[in-house]
Scaffold this active site. Sequence first.
Site, PDB file in Angstrom:
ATOM      1  NE  ARG A  95      17.603  16.896   1.342  1.00 48.93           N
ATOM      2  CZ  ARG A  95      17.746  16.316   2.537  1.00 48.93           C
ATOM      3  NH1 ARG A  95      18.274  15.127   2.626  1.00 48.93           N
ATOM      4  NH2 ARG A  95      17.335  16.927   3.623  1.00 48.93           N
ATOM      5  CG  HIS A 129      -1.403 -13.970   7.964  1.00 46.51           C
ATOM      6  ND1 HIS A 129      -0.438 -14.301   8.884  1.00 46.51           N
ATOM      7  CD2 HIS A 129      -1.181 -14.766   6.886  1.00 46.51           C
ATOM      8  CE1 HIS A 129       0.342 -15.243   8.385  1.00 46.51           C
ATOM      9  NE2 HIS A 129      -0.094 -15.540   7.181  1.00 46.51           N
ATOM     10  NE  ARG A 162       7.051  -8.949   3.894  1.00 48.37           N
ATOM     11  CZ  ARG A 162       7.850  -8.339   3.036  1.00 48.37           C
ATOM     12  NH1 ARG A 162       7.368  -7.871   1.899  1.00 48.37           N
ATOM     13  NH2 ARG A 162       9.111  -8.187   3.301  1.00 48.37           N
ATOM     14  N   PRO A 204       0.804  -1.209   0.000  1.00 53.75           N
ATOM     15  CG  PRO A 204      -0.379  -1.378   1.945  1.00 53.75           C
ATOM     16  CD  PRO A 204       0.930  -1.744   1.355  1.00 53.75           C
ATOM     17  CD  GLU A 205       3.974   2.774  -3.851  1.00 56.27           C
ATOM     18  OE1 GLU A 205       4.139   3.935  -4.267  1.00 56.27           O
ATOM     19  OE2 GLU A 205       4.462   1.791  -4.428  1.00 56.27           O
TER      20      GLU A 205
END
Length: 270
Positions: A151, A91, A110, A2-3
Amino acid sequence: MPELPEVETTRRGLLPHVVGRRIRDVVVREPRLRWPVPRDLARRLGGESVRDIHRRGKYLLFEVGDGHLLVHLGMSGSLTLVPRDTPPRRHDHVDLALEGESTLRLNDPRRFGAVLWVKRPETHVLLKSLGVEPFDAAFGGELLQRLANGRRVPVKLFLMNARMVSGIGNIYANEALFAAGVHPSRPSGRLSRERWDRLAAAIRQTLERAIAAGGSTLRDFVGGDGRPGYFQNEYAVYGRAGEPCPTCGTAIRGARHAGRATFYCGACQR
DNA sequence: AGAACCACCTGGCAGC
DNA sequence: TGCTGCCAGGTGGTTC
């Protein structure tokens, strides 16, 4: 998984079914997520109504009682509504049983996700240092160029750094860089203002398209309404090493940045 | 200060 | 079939 688009898809799917509902009960089958699920969660949430659901970066914030329930889906989490009395599957770690016929259920193989109680989100350690939201008014080429000034980190890693920009993960970093024609390895402090403008626009457009498609389902992601996303069918480069670039036909290249898979067109992206 | 690694977990898949 | 090694959507912490 998930983004930002998947988290936002989850939020929108849940909103009409969760907001205004009272929480009857809380069941924690597995408290060992990224951080332990608070033991007093049931006491804090029981009997309270969910007033709203917010998103900050990849975090979901359920406004309830005198604080917020914070949920992060990690790499493999999904949050869905299931009919009451649906037997838990492997899960299924946390349930919020809602008043009525449905239960809000967190599944996370996970266990990189998190379920925490947050009194004041604006000062919480996990949220206060998050970077700009891609859909905020302040987001744009000017801000990104200023943040990146000096940067040398590759622009792909800059975009994935949640302290700079929140919500962009590996998939959408790859896709947005392709859409903007920017090479993922380019030092972030060395992009012209014009290229930052183009990249900022590409980020917004890529995320918008992904949200409209219900996010990406690579393995088993489902949104709050239980439906999968379809944006994985629209990837231009992600996971397509060796395939022709949709713009120029050159073979898509694979690389790695900080251990994460990178995909780009060596001809279109400079 | 910035950048490069590692750690935390499980499951799926390729290769032998 | 079964084992091994590698890979995966995230991100905080440590080390250099």
